[in-house]
Write an enzyme that holds these catalytic residues in place. Sequence first.
Site, PDB file in Angstrom:
ATOM      1  N   CYS A 185       0.818  -1.499  -0.324  1.00 29.37           N
ATOM      2  CA  CYS A 185       0.146  -0.323  -0.124  1.00 29.37           C
ATOM      3  C   CYS A 185       0.672   1.486   0.112  1.00 29.37           C
ATOM      4  CB  CYS A 185      -1.068  -0.167   0.725  1.00 29.37           C
ATOM      5  SG  CYS A 185      -1.304  -1.631   1.751  1.00 29.37           S
ATOM      6  N   ARG A 201       6.918 -11.794   5.423  1.00 27.53           N
ATOM      7  CA  ARG A 201       5.861 -11.187   7.203  1.00 27.53           C
ATOM      8  C   ARG A 201       6.437 -12.414   7.980  1.00 27.53           C
ATOM      9  NH1 ARG A 201      -0.307 -10.027   5.300  1.00 27.53           N
ATOM     10  NH2 ARG A 201       0.409  -8.800   3.813  1.00 27.53           N
ATOM     11  N   GLN A 252       1.825 -11.006  -3.974  1.00 26.46           N
ATOM     12  CA  GLN A 252       0.705 -11.168  -3.857  1.00 26.46           C
ATOM     13  C   GLN A 252       0.157 -10.150  -4.919  1.00 26.46           C
ATOM     14  OE1 GLN A 252       0.432  -7.594  -0.215  1.00 26.46           O
ATOM     15  NE2 GLN A 252      -0.690  -9.055   0.488  1.00 26.46           N
ATOM     16  N   ASP A 294      -1.210  -8.300  -5.844  1.00 25.37           N
ATOM     17  CA  ASP A 294      -1.402  -6.793  -5.462  1.00 25.37           C
ATOM     18  C   ASP A 294      -2.204  -5.565  -6.084  1.00 25.37           C
ATOM     19  OD1 ASP A 294      -3.045  -5.469  -3.196  1.00 25.37           O
ATOM     20  OD2 ASP A 294      -0.462  -4.864  -2.228  1.00 25.37           O
ATOM     21  N   HIS A 304      -4.576  -1.003  -5.876  1.00 22.11           N
ATOM     22  CA  HIS A 304      -5.224  -0.287  -4.898  1.00 22.11           C
ATOM     23  C   HIS A 304      -6.317   0.267  -6.372  1.00 22.11           C
ATOM     24  CE1 HIS A 304      -1.850  -2.101  -2.043  1.00 22.11           C
ATOM     25  NE2 HIS A 304      -2.252  -1.782  -0.957  1.00 22.11           N
ATOM     26  N   LYS A 315     -14.798  -5.670   4.804  1.00 21.81           N
ATOM     27  CA  LYS A 315     -13.787  -6.140   3.714  1.00 21.81           C
ATOM     28  C   LYS A 315     -14.737  -6.906   2.778  1.00 21.81           C
ATOM     29  CE  LYS A 315     -11.164  -9.776   6.087  1.00 21.81           C
ATOM     30  NZ  LYS A 315      -9.960 -10.852   6.851  1.00 21.81           N
ATOM     31  N   HIS A 354      -7.834  -1.920  -1.513  1.00 20.22           N
ATOM     32  CA  HIS A 354      -7.281  -2.512  -1.654  1.00 20.22           C
ATOM     33  C   HIS A 354      -7.440  -3.855  -1.846  1.00 20.22           C
ATOM     34  CE1 HIS A 354      -4.836  -0.921   2.099  1.00 20.22           C
ATOM     35  NE2 HIS A 354      -5.409  -0.841   2.203  1.00 20.22           N
TER      36      HIS A 354
END
Length: 602
Positions: free
Chosen positions: A300, A329, A347, A349, A351, A430, A476
């Site tokens: 992000c 992580r 990911q 990912d 946004h 979410k 996200h």
Amino acid sequence: MSAIAIKHNDEIVDLVTAQEQGIEGEEIELDNSPEALDVLRHSTAHLMAQAIKSLYPDAQFFVGPTVKEGFYYDFKTEAEIGEADLKKIEKQMLSFAKKKYKIEKYAISKAEAQEKFKDDPLKLAVMKRIPDETVSIYKQGEFEDLCRGPHLPSIGLIRYFKLTKIAGAYLGGDSKNEMLTRIYGIAFATKDALKAHMDMLAEAEKRDHRKLGNEMKLFTFREEVGAGFPIWLPAGGRLRARLESLLFKAHRKRGYEPVRGPEMLRSDLWKTSGHYQNYGENMYFTNIDEIEFGVKPMNCVGHIKVYEDELHSYRDLPIKYFEYGVVHRHEMTGALHGLFRVREFTQDDAHIFCTVDQIEEQIIEVIDFVHKIMTTFGFEYKMMISTKPEKAVGDAEVWEKSEAALKSAMEKHNLDYDIDEGGGAFYGPKIDIKILDAIGREWQCGTVQLDNNLPARFELEYNGEGNEKIQPVMIHRAILGSFERFIGILTEHYAGEFPMFIAPTQVAIVPVAESHKEYAKELSDKLIDINADSEIYAKNDSLNKRIRTAEKTRVPMIAVVGDEEIENKTVSIRDRRTREQYTLSQEEFLSLIQTKINEVNF
RNA sequence: GCCGACAUAGCUCAGUUGGCUAGAGCAGCUGAUUUGUAAUCAGCAGGCCCGGGGUUCAAAUCCUCGUGUCGGCACCA
């Protein structure tokens, strides 16, 4: 067959209780219906406890409920019990079952029960959780247990069961408490059903992505590299590259811009985002030139910096950035599991920065994207909306509005969803996508999360119609979740037999003899031109051996070429698993592969 | 992180109560063979028995501390 319990007002009561209280209702027979299995498994748990008590007299018992896949019982004993002891316990259970003890029931006051079990702290702990003033005790032979039931009339009815796992479990599911021993088991009304269940477990084991990943040379882990850091091998690399390229196109079509943030950013940014405070324990940090940097646990912040690179007008929104973002992580050691839980992963990912009014259409677009991908892979899926958790940031009104937006998007489009109250992220509600694989297992992959927190923390804005500064909403979203996890799931879903469009290798080419190698190479080059990978099996082995080797790689198609094929410009095709063979002209062959690869379009 | 189990060749696994030079199959290498749809034959090479420390005349085997893996629990922003 006689009844084992009575169903009354949607409640199952055992025969003893029914008789005692004069309850009448539908009779439940001992079959494989959910109701009957629940009673059977509950009693099997008690039978197991009885066996454990007789083998380990000091054993104290906590709770022994039925769960989705059977039953378990938590207990404590000084003795060390290992996997090897399960057989012994099973044997003891069978011998008790043969004695056909009746399962008797009596009620006593809680005070009496507390007196009765005064030397058993676990039972006292159980009682603390019971609000009622009277409790019931079930008794079979010498064995007595505090329990609400319902139970079978006799343990003699228990015949087809298996103890499956032994493990530790925290008392009351709280890691602050002591750890008890837990044994899991399964029971069925019939021998066939038990066998079918055991076969299913064996099938799942055969599909285990860790096993297949090793066999198929997709990925590996090495002790010296570190736990949770996957190493992608060539075959896995090819598979992954195919997925990435398919997905890249799909994102471009939907107006996403590829961007890329740095792997690590100054810690000050993680303090601004809140990750430092909320998630710092699981992040990797490094210090250099007296500045602390944090390796990104999500993408992000990088995307926010992209957004901040220029001023935005309301006319530009929505703005969508995507990245195959590598994140780190530090998961706890015990959580690591093949590709499903790792410490470094990528990911898919993205946004979306948009106005409040655009939330709904953006959500719908993402859900449509998810739908296309999941159905392509043959997954059924369901969606779940998770709402405000206890530990949440942001004001209540924004939360309410966001939750409402998610729900209304789903409802307007007649999409089914469940609600997970309090399951949201700390910064917003979410939608999670749970997929069902080929053998009915459920996996959580994609997620769409609304976020009003980061735009506020980073003071993001765009110019509105009247040139006023407005804070955008950030969505996200990840569809696969991570390539690692998704490829793990795909491997198990397909049992390693990936369809043509995603397979690491599309075709195995087997030249009959040395003299046919050149034609094989020619085919292989033509395949590359249509974006298909092939491998030539030209080793000094018998033809049979090379076909066997190729089959074992689970390649979708084998092409055998020899004199005949060269002369006629054809290939002899052998489809995976079936022993069917057929001949195609070179053109037909190439266009078939091309069609199979291109038919997938997210 | 917690409870329990486990770690032997690239892979899958043998290795007795501590005791000869730690074995096999597959994969690899070399040679012969040139194959028409699921294992051709022969030979060779592969090991700090996960790592450190200890017990013992003697350790792959016993103890201990790590690391990693497996089954669960807890965790998964």
